[in-house]
Scaffold this active site. Structure first.
Site, PDB file in Angstrom:
ATOM      1  N   HIS A  17      16.792  49.194  49.600  1.00  0.00           N
ATOM      2  CA  HIS A  17      16.748  48.693  48.221  1.00  0.00           C
ATOM      3  C   HIS A  17      16.193  49.748  47.265  1.00  0.00           C
ATOM      4  O   HIS A  17      16.787  50.037  46.210  1.00  0.00           O
ATOM      5  CB  HIS A  17      15.891  47.430  48.162  1.00  0.00           C
ATOM      6  CG  HIS A  17      15.854  46.788  46.812  1.00  0.00           C
ATOM      7  ND1 HIS A  17      16.760  45.832  46.418  1.00  0.00           N
ATOM      8  CD2 HIS A  17      15.018  46.961  45.754  1.00  0.00           C
ATOM      9  CE1 HIS A  17      16.499  45.455  45.177  1.00  0.00           C
ATOM     10  NE2 HIS A  17      15.438  46.120  44.756  1.00  0.00           N
ATOM     11  N   GLU A  18      15.072  50.343  47.634  1.00  0.00           N
ATOM     12  CA  GLU A  18      14.453  51.337  46.763  1.00  0.00           C
ATOM     13  C   GLU A  18      15.276  52.619  46.698  1.00  0.00           C
ATOM     14  O   GLU A  18      15.331  53.273  45.644  1.00  0.00           O
ATOM     15  CB  GLU A  18      13.027  51.633  47.235  1.00  0.00           C
ATOM     16  CG  GLU A  18      12.090  50.429  47.219  1.00  0.00           C
ATOM     17  CD  GLU A  18      12.003  49.758  45.856  1.00  0.00           C
ATOM     18  OE1 GLU A  18      12.186  50.442  44.832  1.00  0.00           O
ATOM     19  OE2 GLU A  18      11.754  48.540  45.817  1.00  0.00           O
TER      20      GLU A  18
END
Length: 362
Positions: A17-18
């Protein structure tokens, strides 16, 4: 080991996600001065040419930092490569990239699973239904039913080796609110008869607080060609996305009945560990499901989530100018406090429900 494997899966999903945010920013030339996996004390960090990379003590979290509001940054506030100075579309790409990364990752995991395990062709059913109490306060648990028990008969009626067994059991339970029913239950290699009384739900149907699962073993075959894998994975991906959206929809429209099903990190790790203990290949399904859930949660238009930031961008596009920073900061800080409070509440609640914790107080 299964617990560590489940935690590792969650850490990977957060990393994905990051990374989505980070890659979307850097690919557009936008400054990103921090990339951190986890939260809490820093275990390891490395200073790159533009970005500080850090690994923190608790892996269930992470963030990408931008120098826009960093008081120690020496970048001029009018620099066009600061995130806040970019057009709305550029910022929207960065903000939504984490969600997109989780969705792409979920699909690729399903492709990998089909390539490794094979394509499910049929299920060899055995008599009965595998059940699991939803919690230790449920009627089923209090009556003596435990995880992975098999209900072989209800009211003297045997449950056949069929996919319809779960339907028959559910119907019998729902049709007997506030009326005792008799269950034949197999626990490990022992059979016993239990009597319990389903509770009457708000819809008038009986409830005993169990999850039902088919008592069968899937049979897999090798894919005929690579395109078959991608096609079946796409269908499975669509089913999971629709099912996840439907679940969140029920949480909104029928909050009272579904709020108890909301799980925090403790229960998520517990489920993942159980799946890993049953079959390590199940971790791939677990990763895909949680990745999709993570994407859906983050796109919700709530403060402190990606969806909340996209909502601010939408307002900015309609107004022609952003909301005052004090309003945005206030909303985001309030949302962050609420989310942290909810997370802490779920962690405490789920920790106190762990069997080994409860034994400490007995």
């Amino acid at each position: 080991m299964p617990v560590l494997a489940a935690i590792a899966v969650l850490a990977v999903l957060i990393l994905v996600h990051e990374l989505g945010h980070f890659i979307a920013a850097r690919s557009q030339g936008i400054y990103a001065n921090r990339f951190s996996l986890g939260f809490g004390p820093t275990i390891f960090k490395y200073q790159g040419s533009q970005t500080e990379y850090a690994l923190r003590a608790f892996p269930l979290g992470g963030f990408v930092g931008f120098p826009d509001d960093d008081p120690d940054s020496d970048i001029p506030p009018n620099d066009p490569n600061l995130l806040r100075n970019r057009p709305i579309l550029d910022r929207a790409i960065v903000i939504s990239a984490g969600v997109i990364a989780n969705l792409i990752f979920a699909y690729l995991v399903l492709v990998l699973q089909l390539g490794i395990v094979g394509i499910p062709e049929k299920i060899n059913y055995q008599p009965g239904v595998i059940v699991q109490p939803v919690n230790e306060q449920s009627i089923a648990y209090q009556a003596g039913i435990r995880e992975r028990d098999i209900i072989l008969a209800v009211g003297g009626q045997e449950l056949p080796a069929s996919e319809n067994s779960s339907i028959l059991l559910r119907k019998e339970i729902q049709n007997h609110p506030n009326q005792p029913i008799e269950l034949t239950v197999q626990h490990e290699n022992q059979q016993r008869t239990l009597k319990l009384t389903p509770e009457k739900g708000t819809d008038g149907k009986g409830l005993i607080g169990i999850q039902l699962g088919a008592n069968g073993t899937p049979v897999y075959r090798r894919p005929s060609n690579p395109l078959e894998i991608f096609s079946i994975a796409a269908n499975r991906f669509q089913q999971l996305v629709v099912g996840t959206l439907s679940g969140f929809g029920q949480l909104i429209t029928n909050f009272q009945q579904t709020a108890g099903q909301v799980s925090g990190p403790i229960n998520i790790v517990k489920v993942g560990a159980k799946l890993a203990a049953d079959d390590s290949a199940n971790l791939l399904s677990f990763a895909a499901i949680i990745s999709i859930n993570l994407a859906v949660i983050n796109i919700l238009p709530l403060p402190a989530l990606d969806g909340g930031q996209l909502a601010f961008l939408l307002i900015e596009g309609v107004r022609g100018k952003p909301l005052p920073s004090r309003i945005q900061d206030g909303v985001m800080q309030t949302g962050l406090v609420l989310l942290l409070g909810l997370g802490l509440f779920l962690i405490v609640k789920e920790t106190t429900q762990l069997e080994w914790v409860q034994k400490l107080f007995q």
